[in-house]
Write an enzyme that holds these catalytic residues in place. Structure first.
Site, PDB file in Angstrom:
ATOM      1  N   LYS A 148       0.714  -0.962  -0.099  1.00  0.00           N
ATOM      2  CA  LYS A 148      -0.084   0.254   0.153  1.00  0.00           C
ATOM      3  C   LYS A 148       0.772   1.383  -0.013  1.00  0.00           C
ATOM      4  CE  LYS A 148      -2.438  -1.091   3.889  1.00  0.00           C
ATOM      5  NZ  LYS A 148      -1.226  -2.561   4.086  1.00  0.00           N
ATOM      6  N   ARG A 185     -10.049   0.268   9.001  1.00  0.00           N
ATOM      7  CA  ARG A 185      -9.911  -0.931   9.051  1.00  0.00           C
ATOM      8  C   ARG A 185     -10.460  -2.266   9.704  1.00  0.00           C
ATOM      9  NH1 ARG A 185      -3.835   0.529   9.141  1.00  0.00           N
ATOM     10  NH2 ARG A 185      -2.590  -0.744   8.754  1.00  0.00           N
ATOM     11  N   ARG A 231      11.610  -5.233   5.226  1.00  0.00           N
ATOM     12  CA  ARG A 231      11.090  -3.995   5.075  1.00  0.00           C
ATOM     13  C   ARG A 231      11.879  -3.026   5.528  1.00  0.00           C
ATOM     14  NH1 ARG A 231       5.684  -1.761   5.221  1.00  0.00           N
ATOM     15  NH2 ARG A 231       5.351  -2.927   7.341  1.00  0.00           N
ATOM     16  N   ARG A 270      10.968  -0.802  10.929  1.00  0.00           N
ATOM     17  CA  ARG A 270       9.596  -0.157  11.739  1.00  0.00           C
ATOM     18  C   ARG A 270       9.541  -1.366  13.282  1.00  0.00           C
ATOM     19  NH1 ARG A 270       4.432   0.234   8.329  1.00  0.00           N
ATOM     20  NH2 ARG A 270       3.625  -0.343  10.139  1.00  0.00           N
ATOM     21  N   ARG A 274      -0.519  -8.894  13.338  1.00  0.00           N
ATOM     22  CA  ARG A 274      -1.218  -8.208  12.266  1.00  0.00           C
ATOM     23  C   ARG A 274      -2.404  -8.786  10.946  1.00  0.00           C
ATOM     24  NH1 ARG A 274       4.385  -5.078  11.251  1.00  0.00           N
ATOM     25  NH2 ARG A 274       3.227  -4.155   9.268  1.00  0.00           N
TER      26      ARG A 274
END
Ligand code: AP5
Length: 210
Positions: A14, A89, A128, A156, A167
């Site tokens: 996203k 969400r 990431r 992160r 998640r």
């Protein structure tokens, strides 16, 4: 300009696609994840409360996120349109967004669902890295940071395997119900996220048109 939403599991791409859409269409990009991380960094009350949920991969309670997002889309730069990333969400978030847009006499134009199979997600998330200077997103394997950037990229706080699995679980239990909600309104568009970033971008461009 249009009012659109990017939806998809964690690591679907996203943020990666949002950056391209900003460049191509000039959208105002509103990532609730980025907004919450900025609040945490700034040490605000909202940021402190949100961090307690985010670090474990849990969703931040609806009342906090809804108030923050509705306030943001009411600002002047969103009058002509916006691209939401990471919101809604949950079904209550989707309903609150509709109610706010209704009250403003507007509505959503498109909801783009980026589909990626679960087994690809953990690798995307744990690889990431982001550049704290430019905000650009990289991946150690699929899109490695260039020399000069590689030594400053960061991971992160919620990009470890355990939080990532949590998640993904939350995505299926809490977020997946918004898909049929938008399907029933006739504004849901699906794009294959299990291809190269360029391929995904082409899929989204085909949906949005020139
Ligand atoms: P948020 O920041 O929204 O995280 P997320 O939805 O889990 O999504 P990500 O940012 O992890 O992934 P992405 O889809 O943007 O993928 P990316 O482009 O980076 O939310 C974080 C937390 O905040 C939540 O868990 C929650 O606690 C809280 N929160 C936020 N909004 C909330 C809300 N509305 N309600 C309640 N709580 C909320 O790509 C991932 C990696 O893959 C990158 O390394 C990238 O380089 C790579 N990649 C991208 N595309 C491709 C491709 N096509 N092929 C190969 N690699 C690719």
């Amino acid at each position: 300009m249009m009012r659109m939403i990017l939806v998809g599991p964690p690591g679907a791409g996203k943020g990666t696609q949002a950056a391209r859409l900003v460049e191509r269409y000039g959208f105002v990009h509103l990532s609730t994840g980025d907004m919450l991380r900025a609040a945490t960094k700034a040490g605000t009350e909202l940021g402190k409360r949100a961090h307690e949920f985010m670090k474990d991969g849990k969703l931040v309670p609806d009342e906090l996120v809804i108030a923050m997002t509705i306030e943001r889309i009411g600002q002047d730069d969103c009058k002509a349109g916006f691209m939401l990333d990471g919101f809604p969400r949950t079904l209550p978030q989707a309903e609150a967004l509709d109610a706010a847009l209704d009250a403003a006499g507007t509505k959503l134009d498109a909801v783009v669902l980026i589909e990626v199979p679960d087994y690809k997600i953990v690798g995307r998330i744990t690889g990431r890295r982001s550049d704290p200077v430019t905000g650009k997103i990289y991946h150690l394997e699929f899109d490695p940071p260039p020399p000069g950037v590689a030594d400053r990229v960061v991971l992160r706080a919620d990009d470890n395997e355990e939080a990532c699995k949590q998640r993904l679980k939350k995505y299926h239990s809490e977020t997946a119900p918004v898909i049929p909600y938008y399907g029933a309104k006739g504004i849901l568009r699906r794009v294959d996220g299990d291809t190269t970033p360029d391929g995904v971008a082409r899929g989204i461009a085909a949906i949005l048109g020139a």
